[in-house]
Design a protein around this motif. Structure first.
Motif, short mmCIF file in Angstrom:
data_model
loop_
_atom_site.label_atom_id
_atom_site.label_comp_id
_atom_site.label_asym_id
_atom_site.label_seq_id
_atom_site.Cartn_x
_atom_site.Cartn_y
_atom_site.Cartn_z
N ARG A 27 122.93 161.90 22.75
CA ARG A 27 122.23 160.78 22.10
C ARG A 27 123.00 159.48 22.26
N ALA A 28 124.33 159.59 22.32
CA ALA A 28 125.17 158.39 22.42
C ALA A 28 125.68 158.15 23.82
N LEU A 52 135.70 163.91 13.46
CA LEU A 52 136.56 162.76 13.29
C LEU A 52 137.55 162.69 14.44
N LEU A 53 137.90 161.47 14.84
CA LEU A 53 138.88 161.31 15.92
C LEU A 53 139.83 160.16 15.64
N ARG A 54 141.05 160.34 16.17
CA ARG A 54 142.07 159.30 16.00
C ARG A 54 143.24 159.64 16.93
N ASP A 55 143.88 158.60 17.45
CA ASP A 55 145.11 158.75 18.23
C ASP A 55 144.95 159.73 19.39
N ALA A 75 132.88 160.10 14.51
CA ALA A 75 132.65 159.90 15.94
C ALA A 75 131.40 159.08 16.24
N ASP A 76 130.36 159.21 15.42
CA ASP A 76 129.14 158.45 15.73
C ASP A 76 129.18 157.02 15.21
N LEU A 77 130.33 156.61 14.66
CA LEU A 77 130.49 155.23 14.20
C LEU A 77 131.59 154.49 14.95
N THR A 119 116.59 157.67 9.97
CA THR A 119 116.06 157.35 11.30
C THR A 119 117.16 157.06 12.32
N SER A 120 118.42 157.30 11.94
CA SER A 120 119.53 156.91 12.80
C SER A 120 119.60 157.71 14.10
N LEU A 121 118.99 158.88 14.14
CA LEU A 121 119.05 159.73 15.34
C LEU A 121 117.84 159.57 16.25
N VAL A 122 116.86 158.82 15.82
CA VAL A 122 115.58 158.79 16.53
C VAL A 122 115.70 158.16 17.91
N ALA A 123 116.34 156.98 18.02
CA ALA A 123 116.40 156.28 19.31
C ALA A 123 117.12 157.13 20.35
#
Length: 604
Positions: free
Chosen positions: A254-255, A221-224, A127-129, A314-318
């Motif tokens: 965050r997103a 995870l997600l789909r369809d 989901a975060d990608l 550091t992917s969660l920092v922003a």
């Protein structure tokens, strides 16, 4: 003075030194599977994707040497538990080795030994990608609640462990505030950490279980058009239910480019599965802030230690700073109120304290006498239980008036029935449904013969209005006898013979001699055809007419003075009694049709 606390062991040990070749050999030797193996990202462990010749996709999870073997066993047991409790919840299945083990071991290049599990791969995109669709926030909330509900009955001794990611104990990460790359952030971060000092204690009285610990966008995870997988049970621990919720909600926000909108949708989805208590809702905002704080502090600690993995660490920092900048300026009470409103618990919490502005505000907003209050000094009620009503000044009153809660206020069975039905279906009775039929059957079965039909109404006004319409059809008349200071409803028909506030249009005071017994009364005069035992000069029984000693026939309230009446049997100057014949003297012209009325009537 603050010192560096004891850290989570797996946060101190280096990730496993296990490469693609070792993972491929392990699969062949322990599971009899020849597969193409590739790397998957991870923070503390080593994860690999294996594609078998038959097309099966598997994850090879090599645990950090700092992980307790009992914790690994707990994760496997929890996955089996969730599979049994909620089979439709999409989680991986653990494979057993050739000799029947769920967990095997592998020797790393640096001499350490690691525990290894092989699991099925869940279909879908992380989901975060991937761009998140509009339905995701509510769907994510529902899946988070389902995972929590599925684990409510699970227990394990290894769950009582300390995790640095736990938002309840974020204040212990204080030493890492000085390592934030942006020096201007360090002072505000220290002040924010002061705010979290009592957070752990505040959650101790709230519902808590052994929970997943990391239902986040990186593990969903997600789909369809749906969520197809929830993975990675590696952060399982005993925690407050609301702390688990905050972990999931933080990862969503965050997103998000619509923070409060997505928060509301997430909580709507969550509460459709698992309703929250007001005390839990009060802490959601603080725990979201705490989890965001943990993200930036742990990154400041670990990213310099592992520069090769800096991008992931550091992917969660922003996103975490976006949350902190948006919410940290709100005082805790204001932040709690925002979440109370989102969850529907604001009025339960805010209505419990005395408010001197409430009366003038009500008079202004509700039209004063258009919405009258009981008592010269109105009571601000805050709650009720059984036969007692509690007010904002701390007093309690025995309720001998309200007849709606016939089994007592806030009866738990009634509360459960209302809340659970409202969570499933809340419509009017013009749809076919068994509940309304069953209730009608039970009610009519308790009635005497002849009362065989049930008509439901939403209020006393509607019930009286319908009864009045039925009575007019049956009687063929349009008059009613009502008690003084009575209330019958707010509809046009029922308000016409309610005398508690103003005199109804067309109402006349009922003759004293016509009142056989009972309270003060008024009447709306029925039609009279001039016939009767006393001739056309008498208005006839039940008609408004003036007695010789009555006063102010136009008044709504009858005079307390009684007319002169004498019983021809007992000769007493009293009102009628059963078996007594009594006379009333009337002035000329006082009958409904004019003339003199002097007939005798018998009571009883």
């Amino acid at each position: 003075m603050h010192t560096t606390p004891e850290r989570t062991p797996s946060m101190l040990e280096d990730p496993p030194a296990v490469g693609l070749v070792a993972a491929t050999r392990l699969l062949r030797a322990e599971y009899g599977i020849d597969a193409d193996v590739s790397d998957l990202r991870s923070e503390r462990d080593r994860n690999f994707l294996a594609v078998a010749p038959d097309g099966r996709r598997l994850v090879v999870k090599v645990s950090n040497s700092g992980d307790d073997p009992e914790q690994i066993a707990m994760e496997s047991a929890a996955m089996h538990h969730v599979e049994a409790v909620d089979p439709e919840l999409p989680i991986p299945r653990v494979l057993t080795s050739l000799d029947g083990r769920s967990v095997v071991t592998v020797a790393a290049e640096d001499g350490r030994t690691h525990l290894v599990r092989v699991m099925t791969v869940m279909p879908g995109d992380v989901a975060d990608l991937t761009p998140l669709p509009d339905w995701f926030a509510a769907g994510f909330g529902a899946v988070s609640a389902r995972m929590t509900r599925a684990l409510q009955g699970f227990g394990h001794s290894a769950a009582y462990r300390r995790l640095d990611w736990d938002p309840r104990i974020v204040a212990t990460l204080r030493p890492y505030a000085d390592r934030l790359p942006d020096e201007h952030r360090r002072g505000p971060m220290r002040r924010l950490l002061d705010r979290f000092e009592g957070l752990d204690a505040a959650t101790r009285e709230l519902p808590g279980y052994v929970l997943h610990g990391d239902v986040t966008l990186s593990n969903v995870l997600l789909r369809d058009g749906g969520i197809t997988g929830v993975i990675d049970f590696g952060d399982m621990h005993h925690t407050a239910r609301v702390a688990e919720l905050a972990i999931s909600l933080t990862s969503l926000l965050r997103a998000s480019d619509d923070l409060w909108g997505d928060a509301g949708r997430f909580l709507d989805g969550y509460q459709r599965v698992l309703p929250l208590e007001p005390a839990e809702v009060a802490l959601i905002g603080e725990l979201v802030l705490a989890r965001s704080t943990a993200s930036v502090l742990i990154s400041a600690w670990r990213a310099p230690l592992y520069p090769d993995n800096e991008e992931y660490l550091t992917s969660l920092v922003a996103g975490s700073w976006l949350i902190l900048d948006a919410l940290a300026e709100l005082p805790p009470a204001d932040l709690a109120e925002r979440f109370h409103r989102l969850c529907g618990t604001s009025r339960v919490d805010s209505a419990q304290t005395a408010d001197p502005t409430l009366l003038p505000r009500r008079q202004s907003a509700l039209g004063g006498q258009l919405s009258p209050l009981f008592y010269r000094s109105p009571l601000q009620v805050v709650r009720a239980e059984g036969a007692w009503i509690h007010t904002a000044d701390g007093r309690r009153y025995l309720d001998a008036y309200n007849n709606v809660p016939v089994v007592g206020h806030a009866h738990p069975a009634v509360v459960q029935a209302i809340s659970r039905q409202a969570a499933v279906l809340n419509l009017n009775s013009r749809y076919l449904h068994p509940n309304v039929v069953e209730l009608a059957e039970r009610l009519t079965a308790s009635m005497p013969d002849g009362l065989d039909t049930c008509v439901f109404a939403n209020s006393g006004s509607e019930a009286n209005d319908l009864a009045w319409r039925m009575a007019r059809v049956v009687a063929g008349r349009g008059g009613a006898i009502v008690a003084d200071l009575s209330y019958h409803g707010v509809s046009e028909a029922t308000a016409a013979f309610s005398t508690n506030t103003i005199r109804p249009t067309g109402a006349r005071r009922m003759s004293q001699s016509s009142r056989h017994r009972g309270p003060r009364a008024t009447t709306e005069s029925p039609r009279w055809n001039g016939s009767g035992p006393h001739g056309p000069s008498c208005g006839g029984p039940g008609t408004t007419w003036r007695c010789s000693r009555s006063t102010r026939s136009s008044a709504v309230r009858a005079s307390s003075r009684r007319p002169t009446r004498s019983c021809s049997v007992c000769r007493r100057r009293r009102g009628p009694r059963a078996g007594c014949s009594w006379r009333t003297r009337c002035r000329p012209g006082s009958g409904a049709a004019g003339g003199t009325c002097g007939g005798s009537r018998t009571s009883g």
